[in-house]
Design a protein around this motif. Structure first.
Motif, mmCIF file in Angstrom:
data_model
loop_
_atom_site.group_PDB
_atom_site.id
_atom_site.type_symbol
_atom_site.label_atom_id
_atom_site.label_comp_id
_atom_site.label_asym_id
_atom_site.label_seq_id
_atom_site.Cartn_x
_atom_site.Cartn_y
_atom_site.Cartn_z
ATOM 1 N N GLU A 103 84.841 2.313 -90.132
ATOM 2 C CA GLU A 103 83.811 2.274 -91.172
ATOM 3 C C GLU A 103 84.036 3.456 -92.106
ATOM 4 O O GLU A 103 84.447 4.524 -91.650
ATOM 5 N N ILE A 104 83.768 3.253 -93.402
ATOM 6 C CA ILE A 104 83.863 4.377 -94.345
ATOM 7 C C ILE A 104 82.578 4.498 -95.149
ATOM 8 O O ILE A 104 81.841 3.516 -95.308
ATOM 9 N N TRP A 105 82.308 5.705 -95.627
ATOM 10 C CA TRP A 105 81.224 5.901 -96.596
ATOM 11 C C TRP A 105 81.622 7.015 -97.537
ATOM 12 O O TRP A 105 82.363 7.925 -97.167
ATOM 13 N N GLN A 106 81.141 6.944 -98.776
ATOM 14 C CA GLN A 106 81.606 7.882 -99.804
ATOM 15 C C GLN A 106 80.643 7.930 -100.987
ATOM 16 O O GLN A 106 79.795 7.042 -101.163
ATOM 17 N N ALA A 107 80.817 8.974 -101.813
ATOM 18 C CA ALA A 107 80.068 9.079 -103.065
ATOM 19 C C ALA A 107 80.701 8.151 -104.106
ATOM 20 O O ALA A 107 81.840 7.710 -103.954
ATOM 21 N N ASN A 108 79.958 7.876 -105.179
ATOM 22 C CA ASN A 108 80.513 7.042 -106.250
ATOM 23 C C ASN A 108 81.474 7.873 -107.124
ATOM 24 O O ASN A 108 81.739 9.039 -106.823
#
Ligand SMILES: O=C(O)c1ccc(O)c(O)c1
Length: 247
Positions: A103-108
């Motif tokens: 899974e990944i998560w990040q800022a725009n």
């Protein structure tokens, strides 16, 4: 009891001793929030019984078709430079880790997270959530399509900016085997002031969090490409934030 040359003991009784040069300490004064977040008591070994290793697990069939493509999860298209992020997950023997959830998560692209406590004056992108997931193939390979994240101001210290990064979470065969890390981009001018980057003692280990610009896999008129391999254990291990710790 087994100890390392630095005198660390195998207190979990697993035979595994955390490499304190590669992985960050759980409490790192420069990264202020760790003072509140890190465990204060010795960790307890959680034996992997049938319940821990059999369920619940996200299988191939539960993934959405566009979960790996963060540029196509909304009606419109997000702002920013399209990038392909791909690589291989390997174990300590260099063997691929197949069928494993990432899974990944990040800022725009402007550096803003879609998160209730992130309200710095950079616009949210209605067409970008910043989360994705995929499963490694039979050769341990993964591939995401996303936009290059912007630097993120996070008030940890004076004028604190996080270098552009993508958070990764990896599951092994069970949720109890989760590992969390971050991927950074080469040449970022913000490393010198980032406590998370600098919490990794060994410079070579830090560099294992850097992806490689991969011109061969860019898609003409569409996306740049970056390659990042993740090694779970051993001398070439990727630094992990969450791991068995024997402190
Ligand atoms: O620990 C934090 O608060 C925090 C905030 C933003 C980030 O991008 C991050 O990696 C950590």
């Amino acid at each position: 009891m087994t100890t390392t040359p630095q005198g660390h003991e195998d207190r979990t009784g697993t035979g595994y001793i955390r490499d304190h040069e590669t992985h960050p300490p759980l409490d790192f004064p420069g990264y202020r929030s760790t003072a509140l977040r890190h465990p204060k008591r010795p960790l307890q070994l959680l034996p992997h019984l049938l319940t821990e290793v059999t369920g619940p697990l996200l299988g191939e069939g539960r993934l959405g078709e566009l979960d790996h493509d963060l540029t196509r999860q909304h009606e419109g298209e997000p702002q920013g430079q399209r990038i392909i992020v791909h690589g291989q997950v390997r174990d300590s023997d260099g063997q691929p880790v197949p069928h494993s959830l990432i899974e990944i998560w990040q800022a725009n692209a402007g550096g803003r997270y879609r998160h209730t406590v992130d309200n710095w004056p950079c616009p949210l992108d209605p067409n970008f959530s910043g989360v994705g997931r995929t499963i490694t193939d039979s050769d341990g390979r993964y591939r995401f399509v996303t936009v290059r994240p912007g630097a993120y101001p996070w008030k940890n210290h004076d004028n604190a900016w996080r270098p552009a990064h993508i958070h990764f979470s990896l599951f092994g065969r069970a949720f109890t085997q989760r590992l969390v890390t971050q991927m950074y981009f080469p040449g970022d001018p913000l490393f010198f002031q980032d406590p998370m980057w600098n919490s990794i003692p060994d410079e070579k280990a830090r560099e294992r969090m850097l992806c490689r610009f991969d011109y061969e896999n860019t898609e003409p008129e569409w996306a740049l490409a970056f390659e990042w391999d993740i090694v779970l254990r051993g001398r070439e291990a990727t630094p992990f934030e969450s791991e068995v710790d024997d402190d």
